[in-house]
Write a protein that holds these residues in place. Structure first.
Motif, PDB file in Angstrom:
ATOM      1  N   ALA A 154      -4.464 -17.082   7.620  1.00 49.38           N
ATOM      2  CA  ALA A 154      -4.305 -16.027   6.624  1.00 49.38           C
ATOM      3  C   ALA A 154      -4.647 -14.663   7.211  1.00 49.38           C
ATOM      4  O   ALA A 154      -3.980 -13.660   6.921  1.00 49.38           O
ATOM      5  N   ALA A 155      -5.692 -14.618   8.047  1.00 54.56           N
ATOM      6  CA  ALA A 155      -6.082 -13.351   8.670  1.00 54.56           C
ATOM      7  C   ALA A 155      -4.995 -12.849   9.616  1.00 54.56           C
ATOM      8  O   ALA A 155      -4.743 -11.642   9.716  1.00 54.56           O
ATOM      9  N   ARG A 169      -0.980  -8.650  10.788  1.00 50.76           N
ATOM     10  CA  ARG A 169       0.356  -8.133  11.127  1.00 50.76           C
ATOM     11  C   ARG A 169       0.894  -7.228  10.025  1.00 50.76           C
ATOM     12  O   ARG A 169       1.524  -6.204  10.305  1.00 50.76           O
ATOM     13  N   LYS A 170       0.654  -7.581   8.789  1.00 55.61           N
ATOM     14  CA  LYS A 170       1.133  -6.745   7.674  1.00 55.61           C
ATOM     15  C   LYS A 170       0.442  -5.382   7.688  1.00 55.61           C
ATOM     16  O   LYS A 170       1.089  -4.342   7.556  1.00 55.61           O
ATOM     17  N   ASP A 194       4.374   0.201   8.219  1.00 57.74           N
ATOM     18  CA  ASP A 194       5.428   1.212   8.132  1.00 57.74           C
ATOM     19  C   ASP A 194       6.664   0.839   8.930  1.00 57.74           C
ATOM     20  O   ASP A 194       7.636   1.583   8.951  1.00 57.74           O
ATOM     21  N   ARG A 195       6.635  -0.328   9.605  1.00 55.71           N
ATOM     22  CA  ARG A 195       7.803  -0.740  10.366  1.00 55.71           C
ATOM     23  C   ARG A 195       8.278  -2.143   9.985  1.00 55.71           C
ATOM     24  O   ARG A 195       9.066  -2.741  10.694  1.00 55.71           O
ATOM     25  N   ASP A 233       8.471 -11.685   9.306  1.00 59.81           N
ATOM     26  CA  ASP A 233       7.776 -12.961   9.201  1.00 59.81           C
ATOM     27  C   ASP A 233       6.336 -12.749   9.649  1.00 59.81           C
ATOM     28  O   ASP A 233       6.068 -12.573  10.841  1.00 59.81           O
ATOM     29  N   PRO A 234       5.366 -12.755   8.725  1.00 62.34           N
ATOM     30  CA  PRO A 234       3.984 -12.458   9.113  1.00 62.34           C
ATOM     31  C   PRO A 234       3.370 -13.497  10.040  1.00 62.34           C
ATOM     32  O   PRO A 234       2.383 -13.208  10.723  1.00 62.34           O
ATOM     33  N   MET A 235       3.924 -14.715  10.098  1.00 59.11           N
ATOM     34  CA  MET A 235       3.358 -15.756  10.951  1.00 59.11           C
ATOM     35  C   MET A 235       4.113 -15.918  12.264  1.00 59.11           C
ATOM     36  O   MET A 235       3.827 -16.845  13.025  1.00 59.11           O
TER      37      MET A 235
END
Length: 632
Positions: free
Chosen positions: A462-463, A468-469, A474-475, A481-483
């Motif tokens: 989760a961290a 990444r988010k 801003d990009r 895909d956060p993972m």
């Protein structure tokens, strides 16, 4: 530097040009700061018999990156021997070109603020053996005392954006709130530092009209509207981006750690093995081999010199290699669409091979005939002494404000190294030694099953997504895909074990921890890898005298490993350290880890002290989470 300032103003190690002071970086000198210029301005004309750095595997990898397909060479920094013997000789005129930046200067006596080209300030650099005394001065200072002319220093604010642009701070525009001075077309300014403990307390004053403005009004998110739009300036190239720039500029202080991040690739120079070795030989003798069809290979083995080197491969294997090389030459094999090129697989194949390669000048391995020491057989599957290695590093780009992602080259936009697509990139090579340790695959696989779905691993996942988010909000594109590129639990365990060993080596054996580096070979279910390489690769003699290799001798390795694992069970920051898990809203990427027990220098860790957690290696809370619940 520019023509009127052409003389050596400082020196850095070649490794600094890869990691801290490369193309586009601001280098803070004793009396002013300079900007390292782009590759177009680097000159090798007056360096006799200079040679590019040879490492075909790394060169091929560089070519796969965006904008680097025309790269033909890896070049060392321009340098010529003889400077110490003749400070005014040819060697004094050869080096990496720089230009003064920021070009706005401030008198340290009267606080006058102005650009270099205003003719207000002079420059002196008269002693070739003392480049650190180079300085700007204010000859017409109204407050100067008898003696030396007042020192002038760089005005300490610049503008930058996440697209990699760097520009002067617009002092006149800023103090007059976007308009012209009502009293003068080119007003004189002053910069007064008022001190204090509430951040920047620097005031800009127009001498002509009396306007004043504090630099605090330019700092922070809410004050961005007080800054002009980014002009798209690439100061190190002397150009402006023809497409302009849509990013918001940020105020940076000269010397800020986020003004420059290097984007590098590195490779160990290892022998080719298996299909790679065959392909290399086919490429080497392409003209002779490609002329013969498969049906004539028998003839070739008897009559063609090149085929003598292919004796251990079958006709089918040679034919397949010829087809592969032909496809590459015709461009039918495309470069990877995402991620960095794979430079670790050939290294892993060498380290994990049953038969070690023949030693050469660049690479030599040794495996103890008795194998892994008995007390460590449950911990390590293999131990290899790397008696000799060579690492080549190439600078392929740089970023500002945000560091490049180590797995995704497209996530942060790099700034260009040259005005056009470069024909070469800067590189450096270092030699050293090391220890390679392989963890039993079955041990890791069983451990991965135990921790899968655990609260601790879920917090790390989760961290990572939150990190990444937050970092690239801003990009983020619609398909973000956060993972993506999540390294996995295996990497966290191997990385943590690597840091434990590095810190113990540094404490127990007298090694400077900053002289050590790590390479983690962590695979997945489809490609199981489980290795750690701890090595010295520094540009001095400390890492090539056998001191690290000797730590892999059986008795020393047992003692070193036992101490590393037992010390990991406690930290002077416990219980805070051992209970730590990344929790919202925090997005740090470590658990039970801190400067006391696990963190190492930035030059040592390949992931910036992220993905570390003692609980995944030794039992500090739940023994089921530990890779080694029973310590040797």
């Amino acid at each position: 530097m520019c023509a009127q300032y052409r003389r050596r103003v400082g020196a850095v190690r070649p490794s600094h040009l890869m990691f801290t002071s490369g193309v586009g970086a601001l280098v803070d000198l004793p009396n002013f700061s300079v900007l390292v210029q782009g590759l177009d301005d680097w000159r090798y004309d007056n360096i006799p018999e200079w040679e590019p750095i040879k490492e075909e595997r790394l060169l091929a990898a560089v070519k796969t990156l965006h904008g680097k397909r025309h790269v033909e060479q890896l070049r060392p920094a321009p340098w010529l021997e003889g400077l110490d013997g003749d400070p005014r000789g040819p060697a004094s005129r050869i080096g990496v070109p720089t230009t003064p930046f920021p070009a706005w200067l401030r008198c340290t006596v009267c606080n006058e603020l102005g650009p270099i080209d205003s003719q207000v300030f002079g420059f002196e650099n008269e002693k070739p053996t003392r480049p650190h005394e180079a300085r700007f001065f204010h000859d017409s200072c109204g407050r100067k005392r008898s003696g030396r002319k007042p020192l002038v220093v760089a005005a300490r604010f610049v503008l930058s954006c996440t697209a990699g642009h760097l520009d002067e701070f617009p002092y006149s525009h800023y103090v007059h709130r976007g308009g012209p001075c009502v009293k003068a077309s080119h007003p004189r300014l002053q910069m007064e530092d008022r001190g204090g403990n509430i951040g920047a307390n620097v005031e800009i004053r127009c001498i002509a009209c009396g306007e004043r403005r504090n630099m605090r009004e330019a700092m922070g998110k809410r004050n961005e509207q007080n800054l002009p739009r980014c002009r798209g300036r690439n100061a190190h190239l002397g150009t402006f981006d023809p497409q302009g720039c849509d990013r918001d500029p940020k105020v940076l202080v000269v010397g800020a750690s986020n003004q420059w991040f290097s984007q590098t690739l590195s490779a160990l120079v290892v022998p080719r093995s298996g299909a790679n070795e065959l392909q290399a030989k086919v490429e080497q003798h392409w003209v002779q081999i490609s002329r013969l069809p498969k049906a004539m290979y028998a003839y070739g083995r008897e009559n063609v010199t090149a085929f003598k080197e292919l004796a251990k491969w079958t006709d089918d294997e040679i034919d397949a290699a010829v087809a592969t090389v032909q496809a590459i030459k015709e461009g039918s094999q495309q470069a990877p669409t995402s991620g960095y090129p794979d430079l670790r697989t050939p290294e892993w194949e060498i380290f994990s091979a049953q038969q070690l390669p023949e030693p050469n000048d660049d690479f030599a391995l040794r495996r103890d005939p008795d194998g892994v020491p008995d007390p460590l057989k449950g911990l390590f599957a293999d131990v290899i002494q790397v008696e000799r290695l060579r690492e080549v590093r190439a600078l392929v780009g740089f970023t500002r404000l945000d560091s490049p992602d180590p797995d995704d080259p497209e996530l942060v936009r790099p700034a260009p190294l040259s005005r056009d697509d470069p024909k070469w990139v800067p590189a450096g090579e270092v030699r050293g030694e090391g220890i390679f340790l392989r963890i039993p695959e079955q041990l890791l696989a069983e451990w991965e099953q135990r921790v899968d779905g655990s609260t601790a691993l879920s917090c790390h996942r989760a961290a990572y997504a939150e990190f990444r988010k937050n970092r690239y909000s801003d990009r983020i594109a619609a398909q973000f895909d956060p993972m993506m590129h999540w390294p996995g639990a295996r990497f966290i365990a191997l990385h943590t074990l690597s840091h434990l060993l590095i810190r113990t080596i540094a404490l127990d054996c007298g090694y400077n921890a900053a002289s050590l580096s790590e390479r983690i070979y962590a695979g997945n279910e489809d490609d199981p890898r489980s290795g750690i390489l701890i090595y010295t690769a520094v540009p001095d003699a400390e890492g090539s005298l056998g001191g690290l290799v000797s730590q892999a001798e059986p008795e020393r390795l047992v003692r070193l490993t036992r101490r590393a694992l037992h010390d990991a069970k406690r930290c002077s920051s416990d219980p805070l350290c051992k209970e730590r898990l990344p929790q919202p809203p925090a997005d740090f990427l470590h658990g039970a880890a801190c400067h006391v027990c696990l963190f190492v220098s930035e030059t040592t860790c390949e992931r910036g002290n992220r993905f570390l957690d003692r609980r995944f290696v030794v039992p500090i809370d739940d023994p089921k989470l530990a890779l080694f619940p029973d310590l040797p």
